[in-house]
Scaffold this motif. Structure first.
Motif, PDB file in Angstrom:
ATOM      1  N   ALA A  92      27.405  21.134  36.801  1.00  0.00           N
ATOM      2  CA  ALA A  92      26.088  20.830  37.027  1.00  0.00           C
ATOM      3  C   ALA A  92      25.619  19.679  37.610  1.00  0.00           C
ATOM      4  CB  ALA A  92      25.495  21.369  35.695  1.00  0.00           C
ATOM      5  N   PRO A  93      26.303  18.521  37.075  1.00  0.00           N
ATOM      6  CA  PRO A  93      26.036  17.252  37.844  1.00  0.00           C
ATOM      7  C   PRO A  93      26.672  16.848  38.978  1.00  0.00           C
ATOM      8  CG  PRO A  93      27.159  16.974  35.921  1.00  0.00           C
ATOM      9  CD  PRO A  93      27.069  18.475  35.938  1.00  0.00           C
ATOM     10  N   ALA A  94      27.466  17.787  39.561  1.00  0.00           N
ATOM     11  CA  ALA A  94      28.231  17.516  40.817  1.00  0.00           C
ATOM     12  C   ALA A  94      27.220  16.828  41.985  1.00  0.00           C
ATOM     13  CB  ALA A  94      29.049  18.973  41.357  1.00  0.00           C
ATOM     14  N   LEU A  95      26.118  17.538  42.465  1.00  0.00           N
ATOM     15  CA  LEU A  95      25.511  16.958  43.415  1.00  0.00           C
ATOM     16  C   LEU A  95      25.030  15.411  43.213  1.00  0.00           C
ATOM     17  CD1 LEU A  95      24.057  17.347  46.028  1.00  0.00           C
ATOM     18  CD2 LEU A  95      22.122  18.420  45.016  1.00  0.00           C
ATOM     19  N   ALA A  96      24.617  15.227  41.762  1.00  0.00           N
ATOM     20  CA  ALA A  96      24.318  13.848  41.518  1.00  0.00           C
ATOM     21  C   ALA A  96      25.221  12.963  41.630  1.00  0.00           C
ATOM     22  CB  ALA A  96      23.710  13.744  40.166  1.00  0.00           C
ATOM     23  N   TYR A  97      26.458  13.313  40.975  1.00  0.00           N
ATOM     24  CA  TYR A  97      27.819  12.369  41.375  1.00  0.00           C
ATOM     25  C   TYR A  97      28.071  12.292  42.923  1.00  0.00           C
ATOM     26  CZ  TYR A  97      29.196  12.372  36.446  1.00  0.00           C
ATOM     27  OH  TYR A  97      29.154  12.152  34.969  1.00  0.00           O
ATOM     28  N   ALA A  98      27.890  13.213  43.789  1.00  0.00           N
ATOM     29  CA  ALA A  98      28.144  13.313  45.073  1.00  0.00           C
ATOM     30  C   ALA A  98      27.191  12.332  45.774  1.00  0.00           C
ATOM     31  CB  ALA A  98      28.332  14.614  45.582  1.00  0.00           C
ATOM     32  N   GLU A  99      25.948  12.433  45.496  1.00  0.00           N
ATOM     33  CA  GLU A  99      24.894  11.550  46.069  1.00  0.00           C
ATOM     34  C   GLU A  99      25.012  10.198  45.884  1.00  0.00           C
ATOM     35  OE1 GLU A  99      21.351  14.966  46.751  1.00  0.00           O
ATOM     36  OE2 GLU A  99      21.302  13.659  44.863  1.00  0.00           O
ATOM     37  N   ASP A 100      25.361   9.979  44.830  1.00  0.00           N
ATOM     38  CA  ASP A 100      25.529   8.398  44.318  1.00  0.00           C
ATOM     39  C   ASP A 100      26.565   7.813  45.040  1.00  0.00           C
ATOM     40  OD1 ASP A 100      23.576   8.489  42.332  1.00  0.00           O
ATOM     41  OD2 ASP A 100      24.905   8.439  40.471  1.00  0.00           O
ATOM     42  N   LEU A 101      27.983   8.535  45.252  1.00  0.00           N
ATOM     43  CA  LEU A 101      28.847   7.871  45.809  1.00  0.00           C
ATOM     44  C   LEU A 101      28.831   8.146  47.422  1.00  0.00           C
ATOM     45  CD1 LEU A 101      32.054   9.495  44.197  1.00  0.00           C
ATOM     46  CD2 LEU A 101      31.288   7.251  44.030  1.00  0.00           C
ATOM     47  N   LEU A 102      28.037   8.916  47.928  1.00  0.00           N
ATOM     48  CA  LEU A 102      27.674   8.874  49.329  1.00  0.00           C
ATOM     49  C   LEU A 102      26.605   7.734  49.782  1.00  0.00           C
ATOM     50  CD1 LEU A 102      27.255  12.990  49.954  1.00  0.00           C
ATOM     51  CD2 LEU A 102      29.230  11.317  50.910  1.00  0.00           C
ATOM     52  N   ALA A 103      25.834   7.411  48.884  1.00  0.00           N
ATOM     53  CA  ALA A 103      24.985   6.319  49.017  1.00  0.00           C
ATOM     54  C   ALA A 103      25.749   4.775  48.883  1.00  0.00           C
ATOM     55  CB  ALA A 103      23.813   6.264  48.077  1.00  0.00           C
ATOM     56  N   MET A 104      26.406   4.947  47.974  1.00  0.00           N
ATOM     57  CA  MET A 104      27.571   3.670  48.178  1.00  0.00           C
ATOM     58  C   MET A 104      28.476   3.659  49.231  1.00  0.00           C
ATOM     59  SD  MET A 104      28.862   3.858  44.099  1.00  0.00           S
ATOM     60  CE  MET A 104      27.400   4.049  42.742  1.00  0.00           C
ATOM     61  N   LEU A 105      28.919   4.692  49.722  1.00  0.00           N
ATOM     62  CA  LEU A 105      29.609   4.681  51.013  1.00  0.00           C
ATOM     63  C   LEU A 105      28.738   4.207  52.207  1.00  0.00           C
ATOM     64  CD1 LEU A 105      31.654   7.913  50.558  1.00  0.00           C
ATOM     65  CD2 LEU A 105      32.743   5.955  50.611  1.00  0.00           C
ATOM     66  N   ARG A 106      27.440   4.663  52.122  1.00  0.00           N
ATOM     67  CA  ARG A 106      26.628   4.246  53.370  1.00  0.00           C
ATOM     68  C   ARG A 106      26.374   2.733  53.215  1.00  0.00           C
ATOM     69  NH1 ARG A 106      24.190   9.192  52.163  1.00  0.00           N
ATOM     70  NH2 ARG A 106      22.576   8.037  50.808  1.00  0.00           N
ATOM     71  N   GLU A 107      26.425   2.131  52.126  1.00  0.00           N
ATOM     72  CA  GLU A 107      26.143   0.759  51.840  1.00  0.00           C
ATOM     73  C   GLU A 107      27.485  -0.070  52.305  1.00  0.00           C
ATOM     74  OE1 GLU A 107      23.212   1.686  47.809  1.00  0.00           O
ATOM     75  OE2 GLU A 107      25.067   0.632  47.660  1.00  0.00           O
ATOM     76  N   GLU A 108      28.748   0.322  51.991  1.00  0.00           N
ATOM     77  CA  GLU A 108      29.888  -0.029  52.108  1.00  0.00           C
ATOM     78  C   GLU A 108      31.071   1.051  52.059  1.00  0.00           C
ATOM     79  OE1 GLU A 108      32.984  -3.405  50.072  1.00  0.00           O
ATOM     80  OE2 GLU A 108      30.866  -3.223  49.206  1.00  0.00           O
ATOM     81  N   PRO A 109      31.530   1.333  53.413  1.00  0.00           N
ATOM     82  CA  PRO A 109      32.509   2.152  53.782  1.00  0.00           C
ATOM     83  C   PRO A 109      33.503   1.995  53.001  1.00  0.00           C
ATOM     84  CG  PRO A 109      31.504   1.521  55.898  1.00  0.00           C
ATOM     85  CD  PRO A 109      31.063   0.559  54.629  1.00  0.00           C
ATOM     86  N   ALA A 110      34.440   3.166  52.457  1.00  0.00           N
ATOM     87  CA  ALA A 110      35.795   2.966  51.732  1.00  0.00           C
ATOM     88  C   ALA A 110      36.615   3.892  52.217  1.00  0.00           C
ATOM     89  CB  ALA A 110      35.616   3.497  50.413  1.00  0.00           C
ATOM     90  N   ASP A 111      37.992   3.616  52.413  1.00  0.00           N
ATOM     91  CA  ASP A 111      39.034   4.169  52.891  1.00  0.00           C
ATOM     92  C   ASP A 111      39.505   5.322  51.935  1.00  0.00           C
ATOM     93  OD1 ASP A 111      39.104   2.317  55.201  1.00  0.00           O
ATOM     94  OD2 ASP A 111      39.883   0.998  53.798  1.00  0.00           O
ATOM     95  N   LEU A 112      39.395   5.170  50.834  1.00  0.00           N
ATOM     96  CA  LEU A 112      39.775   6.143  49.886  1.00  0.00           C
ATOM     97  C   LEU A 112      38.835   6.193  48.576  1.00  0.00           C
ATOM     98  CD1 LEU A 112      42.381   7.859  48.878  1.00  0.00           C
ATOM     99  CD2 LEU A 112      43.205   5.861  47.770  1.00  0.00           C
ATOM    100  N   ILE A 113      38.761   7.442  47.896  1.00  0.00           N
ATOM    101  CA  ILE A 113      38.110   7.547  46.710  1.00  0.00           C
ATOM    102  C   ILE A 113      39.062   8.231  45.676  1.00  0.00           C
ATOM    103  CG2 ILE A 113      36.394   9.043  45.445  1.00  0.00           C
ATOM    104  CD1 ILE A 113      34.758   9.497  47.751  1.00  0.00           C
ATOM    105  N   ILE A 114      39.146   7.408  44.590  1.00  0.00           N
ATOM    106  CA  ILE A 114      39.935   7.880  43.186  1.00  0.00           C
ATOM    107  C   ILE A 114      38.931   8.152  42.340  1.00  0.00           C
ATOM    108  CG2 ILE A 114      41.676   7.042  41.802  1.00  0.00           C
ATOM    109  CD1 ILE A 114      42.644   5.009  43.770  1.00  0.00           C
ATOM    110  N   CYS A 115      39.177   9.532  41.776  1.00  0.00           N
ATOM    111  CA  CYS A 115      38.272   9.739  40.657  1.00  0.00           C
ATOM    112  C   CYS A 115      39.033  10.516  39.653  1.00  0.00           C
ATOM    113  CB  CYS A 115      37.111  10.996  41.211  1.00  0.00           C
ATOM    114  SG  CYS A 115      37.752  12.542  41.988  1.00  0.00           S
ATOM    115  N   ASN A 116      38.118  10.657  38.590  1.00  0.00           N
ATOM    116  CA  ASN A 116      38.684  11.370  37.478  1.00  0.00           C
ATOM    117  C   ASN A 116      38.864  12.695  37.624  1.00  0.00           C
ATOM    118  OD1 ASN A 116      37.834  12.929  34.821  1.00  0.00           O
ATOM    119  ND2 ASN A 116      38.719  11.214  33.823  1.00  0.00           N
ATOM    120  N   GLU A 117      39.615  13.303  37.008  1.00  0.00           N
ATOM    121  CA  GLU A 117      40.105  14.808  37.699  1.00  0.00           C
ATOM    122  C   GLU A 117      38.949  15.903  37.113  1.00  0.00           C
ATOM    123  OE1 GLU A 117      41.430  14.730  33.311  1.00  0.00           O
ATOM    124  OE2 GLU A 117      41.631  13.489  35.096  1.00  0.00           O
ATOM    125  N   LEU A 118      37.806  15.177  36.450  1.00  0.00           N
ATOM    126  CA  LEU A 118      36.627  16.276  36.051  1.00  0.00           C
ATOM    127  C   LEU A 118      35.578  16.023  36.963  1.00  0.00           C
ATOM    128  CD1 LEU A 118      36.697  15.891  32.131  1.00  0.00           C
ATOM    129  CD2 LEU A 118      37.826  17.812  33.355  1.00  0.00           C
TER     130      LEU A 118
END
Length: 421
Positions: A92-118
């Motif tokens: 249910a909150p997957a889009l919100a988590y994705a949008e947050d990280l995509l905004a952070m990637l636009r602010e500062e690119p990253a080479d890798l995302i490590i995330c909790n498995e959930l």
């Protein structure tokens, strides 16, 4: 340039402190690291560049201790548990988590995302941005996607009979299908990001370059081989910031550590029964609570020292046994000291960690609602029969042999980050 990595997690149990420890290891090994989690994680993330969730659920310090995983409010029936996980974290909150990280990637690119498995939403962000994703689990693998292990949840132990295989296959397939209760929400999030739909929720895991498990292969039923993309990082057991130092008040007496979850799991009744169970035994109890339970909510007892927090590495050398609910850290640390365990599972990963203890002969398992007399009866053989301590010592030594502070796991992650998408 150093590889840029985002490590994303959330407050839902004992996984933030190991994630922060691993992040600091990556940072020490040369990564440019950003740690993203709920605001309540800021203390555990000390020394790391920290960003809280924006649109996604963001637990604040002092908020309801049970959020977001309210185990004690759920039915024990597996469909209800999986539905709650899908609603609160996975789908249910997957889009919100994705949008947050995509905004952070636009602010500062990253080479890798490590995330909790959930956090499937974090995986969506990596898929959308073309950034490789690695999962990090501070425990054994929780999803029914590994045929080499009994399915997670019921606390099954391995078996070599045909009915064991049928049991595991049925439970694995059934549990896999339960996650599809969140498929409409996950596919809606994918559509919003311009990604194609999935046939099953857990198909999202297929994009992972690596699934790191911050436990020991020796603890995971002593597996001889590990399937791709899994790898064991060894336990990461930093002492949490709220745990103080401890010295015994009665150094000549054997002690029993009582330690349940540092988050709300409806554990007060079990803790009261553990206190009562020690009455009359030739031991002193030390009960550590963590932030979730107020010491004043438990009855004072002359034979049990009740503490908000204390370093278990200070307590365990004085212990003849430990009573735990079965959380990963509460199980692994006593084993490293050769202390046998009485496990009283309450939910989450508890039954599966307890099964690994029992399979090794390093302790006993009783129900989380066991009365005081039954806890006392189970505790006596742990105190009196040396084979439990011997088995705990053997398993603890095997686990210790895999503890390199995450060095090998860090090297693998950095190689993926440098390779890029």
């Amino acid at each position: 340039m150093p590889p840029a990595i985002i490590l994303a997690t959330f407050e839902g149990g004992g996984h933030v402190t190991p994630a922060a420890q691993f992040a600091r290891r990556l940072q020490a090994d040369g990564a440019s690291l950003r740690f993203v989690s709920d605001e309540a994680s800021r203390a555990a993330a000390a020394g790391l560049p920290f960003q809280p969730w924006r649109r996604a659920p963001n637990r604040q310090p002092g908020a309801e201790a049970a959020a977001p995983l309210r185990d004690h409010l759920r039915a024990f029936w597996p469909p209800a548990l999986v539905r709650s996980l899908c609603e609160e974290v996975i789908c249910a909150p997957a889009l919100a988590y994705a949008e947050d990280l995509l905004a952070m990637l636009r602010e500062e690119p990253a080479d890798l995302i490590i995330c909790n498995e959930l956090l499937l939403g974090a995986m969506l962000a990596g898929e959308k941005a073309g950034v490789p994703v690695v999962s990090f689990s501070a425990n054994v693998w929780p999803y029914p996607t590994r045929a080499d292990l009994p399915p997670f949840g019921p606390g099954f132990r391995p078996g070599n009979k045909e009915w064991h295989s049928r049991r595991d296959t049925f439970a694995r397939d059934w549990t896999f299908s339960l996650y599809d209760t969140g498929l409409p929400a996950l596919n809606a999030a994918r559509a919003a990001l311009g990604l194609p739909p999935l046939a099953h929720v857990l198909d999202q895991l297929r994009l992972l370059r690596l699934s790191l498990l911050a436990t020991a292969q020796a603890f995971d039923f002593g597996l001889e081989s590990v399937p791709e993309p899994f790898a064991y990082a060894g336990p990461l057991l930093e002492t949490p910031p709220w745990a103080g130092r401890w010295q015994p008040r009665h150094p000549g007496l054997p002690h029993v550590l009582i330690s349940f979850s540092s988050t709300e799991m409806g554990q007060r009744g079990a803790l009261r029964r553990c206190i009562a169970a020690l009455r009359g035994l030739p031991v002193r109890g030390v009960l550590t609570l963590g932030p979730a339970v107020e010491p004043e909510s438990l009855p004072a007892a002359e034979h049990v020292e009740i503490l908000r927090g204390a370093a278990h590495d200070d307590i365990l050398p004085h212990c003849a046994a430990a009573i735990v609910q079965g959380g990963h850290g509460s199980v692994i640390r006593p084993l490293l000291h050769g202390v046998p365990l009485l496990c009283l599972p309450l939910g989450r990963d508890n039954a599966d960690n307890a099964a690994r203890v029992a399979e090794a002969g390093a302790g006993l398992v009783r129900g989380g609602r066991a009365p005081a007399w039954r806890i006392r009866r189970a505790l006596r053989p742990l105190l009196e029969q040396p084979h439990y301590r011997d088995a705990a010592l053997r398993l603890g030594q095997a686990i210790a042999a895999e503890m390199d502070g995450g060095a090998a796991a860090s090297a693998r992650v950095l190689a993926i980050a440098r390779q890029g998408g």
